[in-house]
Scaffold this motif. Structure first.
Motif, PDB file in Angstrom:
ATOM      1  N   UNK A 192       0.840  -1.206   0.000  1.00  0.00           N
ATOM      2  CA  UNK A 192       0.000   0.000   0.000  1.00  0.00           C
ATOM      3  C   UNK A 192       0.868   1.248   0.000  1.00  0.00           C
ATOM      4  N   UNK A 193       0.343   2.330  -0.532  1.00  0.00           N
ATOM      5  CA  UNK A 193       1.107   3.573  -0.570  1.00  0.00           C
ATOM      6  C   UNK A 193       0.213   4.776  -0.765  1.00  0.00           C
ATOM      7  N   UNK A 194       0.811   5.929  -0.870  1.00  0.00           N
ATOM      8  CA  UNK A 194       0.065   7.173  -1.003  1.00  0.00           C
ATOM      9  C   UNK A 194      -0.527   7.332  -2.401  1.00  0.00           C
ATOM     10  N   UNK A 277       2.134   0.801 -10.632  1.00  0.00           N
ATOM     11  CA  UNK A 277       2.180   0.644  -9.179  1.00  0.00           C
ATOM     12  C   UNK A 277       1.502   1.825  -8.503  1.00  0.00           C
ATOM     13  N   UNK A 278       1.814   3.032  -8.950  1.00  0.00           N
ATOM     14  CA  UNK A 278       1.192   4.230  -8.380  1.00  0.00           C
ATOM     15  C   UNK A 278      -0.305   4.256  -8.652  1.00  0.00           C
ATOM     16  N   UNK A 282      -3.504   4.445  -6.100  1.00  0.00           N
ATOM     17  CA  UNK A 282      -4.405   5.595  -6.231  1.00  0.00           C
ATOM     18  C   UNK A 282      -5.832   5.191  -6.554  1.00  0.00           C
ATOM     19  N   UNK A 283      -6.082   3.887  -6.661  1.00  0.00           N
ATOM     20  CA  UNK A 283      -7.413   3.394  -7.001  1.00  0.00           C
ATOM     21  C   UNK A 283      -8.175   3.002  -5.740  1.00  0.00           C
ATOM     22  N   UNK A 284      -9.468   2.779  -5.898  1.00  0.00           N
ATOM     23  CA  UNK A 284     -10.329   2.444  -4.763  1.00  0.00           C
ATOM     24  C   UNK A 284     -10.768   0.989  -4.750  1.00  0.00           C
ATOM     25  N   UNK A 285     -10.970   0.422  -5.939  1.00  0.00           N
ATOM     26  CA  UNK A 285     -11.421  -0.962  -6.059  1.00  0.00           C
ATOM     27  C   UNK A 285     -10.749  -1.575  -7.281  1.00  0.00           C
ATOM     28  N   UNK A 303      -4.189  -6.981  -4.433  1.00  0.00           N
ATOM     29  CA  UNK A 303      -4.406  -7.342  -3.029  1.00  0.00           C
ATOM     30  C   UNK A 303      -3.223  -6.871  -2.177  1.00  0.00           C
ATOM     31  N   UNK A 304      -2.002  -7.086  -2.688  1.00  0.00           N
ATOM     32  CA  UNK A 304      -0.802  -6.681  -1.944  1.00  0.00           C
ATOM     33  C   UNK A 304      -0.743  -5.169  -1.765  1.00  0.00           C
ATOM     34  N   UNK A 305      -1.329  -4.425  -2.701  1.00  0.00           N
ATOM     35  CA  UNK A 305      -1.339  -2.963  -2.613  1.00  0.00           C
ATOM     36  C   UNK A 305      -2.504  -2.434  -1.779  1.00  0.00           C
ATOM     37  N   UNK A 306      -3.279  -3.346  -1.186  1.00  0.00           N
ATOM     38  CA  UNK A 306      -4.324  -2.931  -0.266  1.00  0.00           C
ATOM     39  C   UNK A 306      -5.663  -2.633  -0.898  1.00  0.00           C
TER      40      UNK A 306
END
Length: 356
Positions: A192-194, A277-278, A282-285, A303-306
């Motif tokens: 996960x990230x900004x 990756x960014x 920056x996405x929601x679903x 999934x790994x990016x949250x």
């Protein structure tokens, strides 16, 4: 150890198998192994080059008419035999049981080289048209699996990326020693990230709307048409971002126009890794309506990016998406159900956080 990887899909071809084989080759090389890759070239000439300590041999090929992502080499028996004798690999790892895989397996037997095969394929990957034909789909599937399992049974060991993938082989007569080994992703990279407004702007995506992301090749079996149908039924005004390219793009653009989705859907084409990756962050679903996945790297990365995931309840996707835990599963092809789950997640930030 000296390792030879044989694959019909390797960069610059884009997709899951090229990503897996390229990553595997480079990881083996980074661990000190000597690695050779045998793959098709993108044209009529043989190519040989050293790529980050990996010796890559590409053999002249032509595009497979039934599936444009697949290239068929011109039977380079002598060249591969000479390469096998020079490199003298301890093991040959085959990732596609088509032309190059067959040649490697035949030659390996005469040279007494052990062969491992990893299966990434479904019949639909060989011919989408025959796989969807109401008359020929069952016999085509039977013939395809008969060929595939016969190939696997002549190998010393078989791996598959999921239980679903391995059980399909067992169901069709696999007898060779086998186990599940996930293709895997880099969990140091996919985190996960900004949110990145800069990347959203560069990709011409809206900053004031939620983003529903899909990452895949634009092919029939990926069922992006179902996602577009769902977008037309969604109550939310979220924006659909489609990252990927393929022969179905023109048809999908036409469908989006027909559904009046022109300002709600973006066809991004190929997106470079750093931006992708960014974009995930920056996405929601994340949505994957595909009905032909024996694993799905893009889903694992999401999934790994949250990201919570809405996935078709088909093949191996239920092994990655657990209904009500990290996302929702919908009946394959059911755009009403898909739309309702997307709306449910978009309307509830706490639920997205819980599932992400």
């Amino acid at each position: 150890m000296r390792i030879m990887i044989v694959t019909d899909h390797y960069p610059p071809t884009i997709g899951g198998v090229p990503t897996v084989t390229h990553g595997l080759a480079h990881d083996f090389a980074d661990r000190g192994h000597q690695v050779w890759v045998v793959a098709p070239s993108q044209g009529s000439r043989d190519e040989r080059r050293l790529e980050h300590k990996v010796r890559v041999y590409r053999f002249s090929s032509f595009e497979w008419p039934a599936y444009k992502a697949l290239r068929i080499p011109f039977l380079p028996f002598v060249s591969i035999r000479n390469l096998l004798k020079r490199s003298d690999p301890h093991i040959i790892h085959i990732h596609s049981p088509v032309v190059l895989g067959n040649i490697a397996q035949i030659l390996a037997g005469g040279l007494r080289k052990p062969v491992i095969v990893t299966n990434h394929y479904l019949p639909v990957n060989i011919s989408p048209a025959l796989s969807s034909d109401p008359v020929f789909s069952k016999p085509f599937s039977s013939i395809s699996y008969s060929y595939l399992v016969n190939f696997c049974n002549r190998c010393e060991y078989v791996t598959a990326p999921t239980n679903t993938a391995l059980n399909l082989l067992y169901d069709h007569g696999l007898r060779a020693p086998a186990r599940v080994i996930s293709n895997g992703i880099d969990l140091k990279k996919f985190t996960p990230g900004e949110r990145s407004e800069q990347v959203l702007q560069r990709l011409n995506l809206p900053l004031d709307r939620q983003i529903v992301l899909h990452v895949n090749r634009l092919y029939n079996e990926k069922r992006i048409d179902v996602l577009l149908d769902a977008a037309a039924k969604m109550k939310s005004n979220a924006h659909i971002a489609l990252a990927g390219a393929g022969p179905l793009e023109a048809d999908l653009r036409e469908q989006a126009e027909r559904l009046n989705l022109g300002d709600r859907v973006s066809f991004l084409g190929f997106v470079r890794d750093a931006d992708l990756l960014a974009l995930r962050r920056s996405s929601d679903v994340f949505v994957i309506p595909s009905e032909a996945e024996l694993q799905s790297l893009s889903t694992m990365e999401a999934v790994a990016c949250g990201l919570p995931v809405v996935a078709a309840n088909s093949y191996a996707l239920p092994e990655l998406v657990h209904h009500g835990e990290n996302g929702y599963l919908f009946q394959p092809g059911n755009s009403d159900e898909l739309a309702s789950y997307i709306d449910k997640l978009l309307a509830d930030p706490a639920l997205r956080t819980q599932m992400g």
